[in-house]
Design an enzyme around this catalytic site. Structure first.
Site, PDB file in Angstrom:
ATOM      1  N   MET A 112       0.822  -1.207   0.000  1.00 43.77           N
ATOM      2  CA  MET A 112       0.000   0.000   0.000  1.00 43.77           C
ATOM      3  C   MET A 112       0.859   1.261   0.000  1.00 43.77           C
ATOM      4  SD  MET A 112      -2.900  -1.191  -0.450  1.00 43.77           S
ATOM      5  CE  MET A 112      -3.664   0.416  -0.530  1.00 43.77           C
ATOM      6  N   ASP A 127      -1.333  17.887 -11.087  1.00 41.99           N
ATOM      7  CA  ASP A 127      -1.552  19.194 -10.462  1.00 41.99           C
ATOM      8  C   ASP A 127      -0.600  20.247 -11.018  1.00 41.99           C
ATOM      9  OD1 ASP A 127      -2.619  21.051  -8.426  1.00 41.99           O
ATOM     10  OD2 ASP A 127      -0.604  20.861  -7.560  1.00 41.99           O
TER      11      ASP A 127
END
Length: 156
Positions: A112, A127
């Site tokens: 993860m 972004d």
């Protein structure tokens, strides 16, 4: 069997008390497709935007995110990573490949952490480039390999 569900069907953290401490690694990859007008701005191994160096910033963001995975994913164990490395390269399809490799010596793995690191690095690229174009696609994020624990995995 779902490991994050107890016998009553309620969510719970996996109990790693009885697991063995082993050296564990995981590598995940996110692929970002940039439109031609952004790709044309690539100089060497870096892409400059009004916000600064895109890839260098994405590498830092990916490492920071991997270290915070336990705060972001509800049932993940909080881990102190031994190492985290984010690399960015351009593949043959003229896409940006973001690889995140995390490692630890512990009772639980770091899949993860690697997936979060690669994902956040890819989102940072988005972004930082969105002022130039919104035609940016984060195509996929996937586990490439893992070692340690019950079984190793390597995507073919």
């Amino acid at each position: 069997m779902l490991t994050h569900i107890n016998k009553q069907g309620d969510p719970n953290m996996v109990d790693v008390t009885e697991k063995q401490v082993t050296h564990r690694t995981a590598t995940a990859r996110s692929v970002v497709a940039l439109p031609a007008e952004i790709f044309e701005l690539l100089a060497g191994n870096e892409l400059q935007s009004k916000k600064g160096p895109v890839f260098q910033t994405a590498i830092i963001a990916g490492i920071m995110a991997a270290k915070k995975t336990g705060d972001l994913i509800p049932l993940c164990h909080p881990l102190g990573l031994d190492n985290c490395n984010v690399t960015i390269r351009i593949n043959e399809q003229q896409e940006v490949e973001v690889d995140c490799t995390a490692s630890i010596t512990a009772k639980t793995g770091v899949e993860m952490e690697a997936l979060v690191g690669a994902s956040i690095a890819a989102l940072t690229i988005y972004d930082m480039c969105k002022a130039m174009s919104h035609d940016i696609v984060i195509k996929e994020t996937k586990l490439i390999s893992k070692t340690g624990g019950k079984r190793d995995f390597k995507r073919s």
